[in-house]
Design a protein around this motif. Structure first.
Motif, PDB file in Angstrom:
ATOM      1  N   ASP A 178       0.867  -1.179   0.000  1.00 49.86           N
ATOM      2  CA  ASP A 178       0.000   0.000   0.000  1.00 49.86           C
ATOM      3  C   ASP A 178       0.910   1.239   0.000  1.00 49.86           C
ATOM      4  OD1 ASP A 178      -1.880   1.971   0.388  1.00 49.86           O
ATOM      5  OD2 ASP A 178      -2.806   1.058   2.152  1.00 49.86           O
ATOM      6  N   VAL A 179       1.000   1.915  -1.140  1.00 51.23           N
ATOM      7  CA  VAL A 179       1.971   2.998  -1.313  1.00 51.23           C
ATOM      8  C   VAL A 179       1.303   4.365  -1.203  1.00 51.23           C
ATOM      9  CG1 VAL A 179       3.632   4.056  -2.893  1.00 51.23           C
ATOM     10  CG2 VAL A 179       3.455   1.562  -2.742  1.00 51.23           C
ATOM     11  N   LEU A 180       1.932   5.237  -0.443  1.00 46.60           N
ATOM     12  CA  LEU A 180       1.537   6.635  -0.357  1.00 46.60           C
ATOM     13  C   LEU A 180       2.526   7.427  -1.205  1.00 46.60           C
ATOM     14  CD1 LEU A 180      -0.227   8.868   0.974  1.00 46.60           C
ATOM     15  CD2 LEU A 180       1.463   8.926   2.827  1.00 46.60           C
ATOM     16  N   SER A 181       2.063   7.955  -2.324  1.00 53.71           N
ATOM     17  CA  SER A 181       2.934   8.622  -3.291  1.00 53.71           C
ATOM     18  C   SER A 181       3.051  10.104  -2.953  1.00 53.71           C
ATOM     19  CB  SER A 181       2.366   8.438  -4.705  1.00 53.71           C
ATOM     20  OG  SER A 181       3.221   8.985  -5.668  1.00 53.71           O
ATOM     21  N   ALA A 182       4.247  10.525  -2.556  1.00 58.51           N
ATOM     22  CA  ALA A 182       4.471  11.904  -2.116  1.00 58.51           C
ATOM     23  C   ALA A 182       5.162  12.715  -3.206  1.00 58.51           C
ATOM     24  CB  ALA A 182       5.328  11.922  -0.847  1.00 58.51           C
ATOM     25  N   PRO A 183       4.860  14.000  -3.310  1.00 61.79           N
ATOM     26  CA  PRO A 183       5.574  14.859  -4.266  1.00 61.79           C
ATOM     27  C   PRO A 183       7.066  14.860  -3.969  1.00 61.79           C
ATOM     28  CG  PRO A 183       3.656  15.986  -3.360  1.00 61.79           C
ATOM     29  CD  PRO A 183       3.837  14.741  -2.555  1.00 61.79           C
ATOM     30  N   GLY A 184       7.855  15.116  -4.986  1.00 65.11           N
ATOM     31  CA  GLY A 184       9.306  15.061  -4.842  1.00 65.11           C
ATOM     32  C   GLY A 184       9.904  16.314  -4.256  1.00 65.11           C
ATOM     33  N   ARG A 185       9.320  16.854  -3.208  1.00 67.79           N
ATOM     34  CA  ARG A 185       9.849  18.032  -2.513  1.00 67.79           C
ATOM     35  C   ARG A 185      10.438  17.619  -1.180  1.00 67.79           C
ATOM     36  NH1 ARG A 185       4.927  20.251  -2.887  1.00 67.79           N
ATOM     37  NH2 ARG A 185       4.843  20.389  -0.621  1.00 67.79           N
ATOM     38  N   TYR A 186      11.384  18.383  -0.727  1.00 67.68           N
ATOM     39  CA  TYR A 186      12.024  18.111   0.560  1.00 67.68           C
ATOM     40  C   TYR A 186      10.989  18.031   1.678  1.00 67.68           C
ATOM     41  CZ  TYR A 186      15.170  18.846   4.560  1.00 67.68           C
ATOM     42  OH  TYR A 186      15.848  18.729   5.741  1.00 67.68           O
ATOM     43  N   VAL A 187      10.145  19.059   1.809  1.00 67.15           N
ATOM     44  CA  VAL A 187       9.232  19.118   2.939  1.00 67.15           C
ATOM     45  C   VAL A 187       8.060  18.152   2.809  1.00 67.15           C
ATOM     46  CG1 VAL A 187       9.825  21.481   3.572  1.00 67.15           C
ATOM     47  CG2 VAL A 187       8.004  21.071   1.913  1.00 67.15           C
ATOM     48  N   ALA A 188       7.849  17.580   1.615  1.00 62.76           N
ATOM     49  CA  ALA A 188       6.743  16.642   1.435  1.00 62.76           C
ATOM     50  C   ALA A 188       6.961  15.358   2.228  1.00 62.76           C
ATOM     51  CB  ALA A 188       6.548  16.320  -0.044  1.00 62.76           C
ATOM     52  N   SER A 189       8.206  15.073   2.603  1.00 71.66           N
ATOM     53  CA  SER A 189       8.476  13.858   3.359  1.00 71.66           C
ATOM     54  C   SER A 189       8.591  14.117   4.861  1.00 71.66           C
ATOM     55  CB  SER A 189       9.772  13.206   2.858  1.00 71.66           C
ATOM     56  OG  SER A 189      10.878  14.074   3.018  1.00 71.66           O
ATOM     57  N   GLU A 190       8.313  15.337   5.278  1.00 68.27           N
ATOM     58  CA  GLU A 190       8.264  15.648   6.704  1.00 68.27           C
ATOM     59  C   GLU A 190       7.096  14.886   7.333  1.00 68.27           C
ATOM     60  OE1 GLU A 190       7.052  17.837  10.319  1.00 68.27           O
ATOM     61  OE2 GLU A 190       5.918  17.698   8.465  1.00 68.27           O
ATOM     62  N   GLU A 191       7.240  14.523   8.591  1.00 67.44           N
ATOM     63  CA  GLU A 191       6.273  13.642   9.251  1.00 67.44           C
ATOM     64  C   GLU A 191       4.831  14.098   9.106  1.00 67.44           C
ATOM     65  OE1 GLU A 191       5.744  11.507  13.621  1.00 67.44           O
ATOM     66  OE2 GLU A 191       6.848  13.387  13.469  1.00 67.44           O
ATOM     67  N   THR A 192       4.544  15.345   9.473  1.00 65.45           N
ATOM     68  CA  THR A 192       3.157  15.800   9.418  1.00 65.45           C
ATOM     69  C   THR A 192       2.689  16.040   7.985  1.00 65.45           C
ATOM     70  OG1 THR A 192       3.744  18.143   9.724  1.00 65.45           O
ATOM     71  CG2 THR A 192       3.340  16.835  11.711  1.00 65.45           C
ATOM     72  N   SER A 193       3.635  16.267   7.058  1.00 71.94           N
ATOM     73  CA  SER A 193       3.265  16.370   5.643  1.00 71.94           C
ATOM     74  C   SER A 193       2.687  15.049   5.150  1.00 71.94           C
ATOM     75  CB  SER A 193       4.480  16.745   4.784  1.00 71.94           C
ATOM     76  OG  SER A 193       4.974  18.015   5.110  1.00 71.94           O
ATOM     77  N   LEU A 194       3.327  13.949   5.515  1.00 72.24           N
ATOM     78  CA  LEU A 194       2.847  12.637   5.099  1.00 72.24           C
ATOM     79  C   LEU A 194       1.510  12.298   5.752  1.00 72.24           C
ATOM     80  CD1 LEU A 194       6.171  10.579   5.136  1.00 72.24           C
ATOM     81  CD2 LEU A 194       4.952  11.513   3.154  1.00 72.24           C
ATOM     82  N   ILE A 195       1.339  12.682   7.002  1.00 72.41           N
ATOM     83  CA  ILE A 195       0.062  12.442   7.675  1.00 72.41           C
ATOM     84  C   ILE A 195      -1.052  13.208   6.984  1.00 72.41           C
ATOM     85  CG2 ILE A 195      -1.215  12.790   9.818  1.00 72.41           C
ATOM     86  CD1 ILE A 195       1.411  12.313  11.318  1.00 72.41           C
ATOM     87  N   SER A 196      -0.780  14.472   6.651  1.00 72.31           N
ATOM     88  CA  SER A 196      -1.773  15.286   5.944  1.00 72.31           C
ATOM     89  C   SER A 196      -2.125  14.662   4.598  1.00 72.31           C
ATOM     90  CB  SER A 196      -1.230  16.704   5.747  1.00 72.31           C
ATOM     91  OG  SER A 196      -2.119  17.490   4.975  1.00 72.31           O
ATOM     92  N   LEU A 197      -1.108  14.245   3.853  1.00 72.84           N
ATOM     93  CA  LEU A 197      -1.329  13.642   2.548  1.00 72.84           C
ATOM     94  C   LEU A 197      -2.144  12.358   2.661  1.00 72.84           C
ATOM     95  CD1 LEU A 197      -0.657  13.636  -0.518  1.00 72.84           C
ATOM     96  CD2 LEU A 197       1.387  12.308   0.056  1.00 72.84           C
ATOM     97  N   ALA A 198      -1.817  11.538   3.638  1.00 75.14           N
ATOM     98  CA  ALA A 198      -2.513  10.257   3.818  1.00 75.14           C
ATOM     99  C   ALA A 198      -3.981  10.445   4.171  1.00 75.14           C
ATOM    100  CB  ALA A 198      -1.816   9.441   4.900  1.00 75.14           C
ATOM    101  N   GLN A 199      -4.326  11.609   4.731  1.00 78.85           N
ATOM    102  CA  GLN A 199      -5.705  11.832   5.160  1.00 78.85           C
ATOM    103  C   GLN A 199      -6.422  12.857   4.296  1.00 78.85           C
ATOM    104  OE1 GLN A 199      -6.294  11.759   9.407  1.00 78.85           O
ATOM    105  NE2 GLN A 199      -4.351  10.699   9.746  1.00 78.85           N
ATOM    106  N   GLY A 200      -5.958  12.961   3.040  1.00 77.83           N
ATOM    107  CA  GLY A 200      -6.679  13.747   2.054  1.00 77.83           C
ATOM    108  C   GLY A 200      -6.260  15.190   1.922  1.00 77.83           C
ATOM    109  N   GLY A 201      -5.219  15.613   2.653  1.00 74.19           N
ATOM    110  CA  GLY A 201      -4.760  16.992   2.573  1.00 74.19           C
ATOM    111  C   GLY A 201      -3.566  17.142   1.651  1.00 74.19           C
ATOM    112  N   LEU A 202      -2.941  18.316   1.718  1.00 75.46           N
ATOM    113  CA  LEU A 202      -1.742  18.574   0.933  1.00 75.46           C
ATOM    114  C   LEU A 202      -0.516  18.018   1.644  1.00 75.46           C
ATOM    115  CD1 LEU A 202      -2.455  22.300  -0.062  1.00 75.46           C
ATOM    116  CD2 LEU A 202      -2.781  20.255  -1.479  1.00 75.46           C
ATOM    117  N   ALA A 203       0.498  17.690   0.876  1.00 76.91           N
ATOM    118  CA  ALA A 203       1.745  17.160   1.439  1.00 76.91           C
ATOM    119  C   ALA A 203       2.616  18.312   1.920  1.00 76.91           C
ATOM    120  CB  ALA A 203       2.478  16.316   0.412  1.00 76.91           C
ATOM    121  N   ARG A 204       2.181  18.951   2.974  1.00 76.44           N
ATOM    122  CA  ARG A 204       2.965  20.038   3.555  1.00 76.44           C
ATOM    123  C   ARG A 204       2.797  20.006   5.069  1.00 76.44           C
ATOM    124  NH1 ARG A 204      -0.307  25.527   1.720  1.00 76.44           N
ATOM    125  NH2 ARG A 204      -2.000  25.395   3.253  1.00 76.44           N
TER     126      ARG A 204
END
Length: 373
Positions: free
Chosen positions: A96-122
């Motif tokens: 089960d893959v969560l595909s994140a944008p290729g930005r530095y801050v997109a892999s920050e912990e809360t960025s990934l949580i936001s992305l996983a729950q329908g928000g932006l990867a920030r």
């Protein structure tokens, strides 16, 4: 099994390998209490980072087993940068893959949580304890979510397989266990090494094939790390305890060697330019502060006396960025720039006199900043 796992991790002293070095047992303990889902962060968002790609490529079975041990019956997702080889390998394995944008801050912990729950990867500006659940800055409910670095999850499996005593025997008492470090820059064999804390940076560089004649300053810890002078790096151990002398720490496990034949001022300018382009676009310290920091660096690196006021501006600006962003990204870059001011003091002084120590035949010729050889 839950309590046994937590006991094992407590005895082992495993801490996060993504940079924060927080107690893994403590995070999992809270996550289990709140029935949090798990995101395994394999993004390698840092400049020169490669260790999580290595774990996915070389130890995927152990990584998946470690994730199942941590999560129990809760959902597990594997975060990777969109279009990366790591994402492709995870998908090929049917995960089960969560595909994140290729930005530095997109892999920050809360960025990934936001992305996983329908928000932006920030990053989320309200620093709620999301392993317990919480509310973001827009009032949106965030479900309990645990984020662990891919190497950390792999190390969980190793602790279970080999025992906490095996893990604890390796490295320093305050920083136990094997660790991955990605070595790049002016080395013959860039790549990922499995080492322990307390190993000298000189030994790490030697294994990576660094030519002592060409070793210049060394970045330890990536964009949120510090620049060490050549002699400092060659006499310092790779541990947060040793790096604290210079205001640094191990961080995400990145060591980058600058080539002594290349102007280090220009090289650091490229790092700061990259940082300035990685903003999530949500807070002033990133959106405006980092580009201004990079501009100040280029001004002080210029050949001539204009660098002196730029140096004062940069030092003041770096200090003003600390603890003001939505995440710690501006703090880290400010720290790197500040360390570069210290390490490159003599080189910057030469630039102010119109010359470059790395290129003695290079000098300023007119006010339009053209150069001759």
């Amino acid at each position: 099994m839950t309590q046994d796992l937590l006991d094992l991790l407590d005895v082992a002293g495993l801490t996060g390998r993504g940079g924060a070095a927080f107690s893994t047992a403590t995070k999992i303990r809270v996550a289990r209490k709140h029935r949090a889902s798990l995101i395994v962060n394999a993004c390698d968002g840092e400049i020169g980072a490669a260790k999580d790609a290595y774990v996915v490529a070389e130890h995927l079975d152990a990584l998946v087993r470690g994730a199942s041990i941590v999560a129990g019956r809760r959902r597990v997702r594997y975060a990777a940068h969109r279009g990366s080889a790591t994402e492709a390998r995870l998908r090929e394995a049917g995960l089960d893959v969560l595909s994140a944008p290729g930005r530095y801050v997109a892999s920050e912990e809360t960025s990934l949580i936001s992305l996983a729950q329908g928000g932006l990867a920030r990053p989320m500006t309200k620093r709620a304890p999301f392993v317990r659940g919480g509310t973001d800055s827009e009032g949106r409910r965030i479900r309990p979510t645990l984020v662990l670095n891919a190497e950390t999850v792999w190390r969980v499996a190793q602790v279970v397989d080999h025992g906490p005593e095996w893990f604890r025997r390796q490295g320093l008492p305050g920083e136990p266990g094997p660790r991955l470090v990605a070595v790049g820059g002016a080395v013959e064999s860039p790549g990922v090494l499995d080492v322990v804390t307390g190993t000298s940076l000189a030994e790490i560089l030697a294994v990576a094939g660094a030519d002592p004649a060409h070793v210049g300053p060394v970045v330890v810890g990536g964009l949120g790390g510090v620049l060490l002078g050549r002699d400092e790096a060659l006499r310092t151990a790779w541990s947060s305890a040793a790096l604290a002398e210079f205001g640094g720490r191990i961080g995400p496990g990145v060591v980058h060697v600058l080539d002594q034949r290349v102007c280090p001022v220009e090289e650091m300018g490229r790092w700061l330019d990259y940082a300035a382009g990685e903003s999530a676009g949500q807070c002033g310290p990133c959106m405006f502060g980092l580009p201004s920091l990079a501009a100040d660096w280029h001004a002080l690196a210029d050949f001539g006396p204009e660098g002196k006021p730029a140096r004062r501006r940069l030092a003041q600006r770096a200090q003003s960025l600390v603890d003001r962003g939505a995440c710690r990204f501006p703090d880290g870059v400010a720290g790197l720039a500040t360390s570069a001011l210290r390490v490159l003091d003599d080189h910057l002084a030469e630039h102010a006199r119109g010359r470059c120590g790395a290129h003695p035949d290079l000098r300023r010729t007119d006010e339009r900043h053209s150069f001759t050889h």
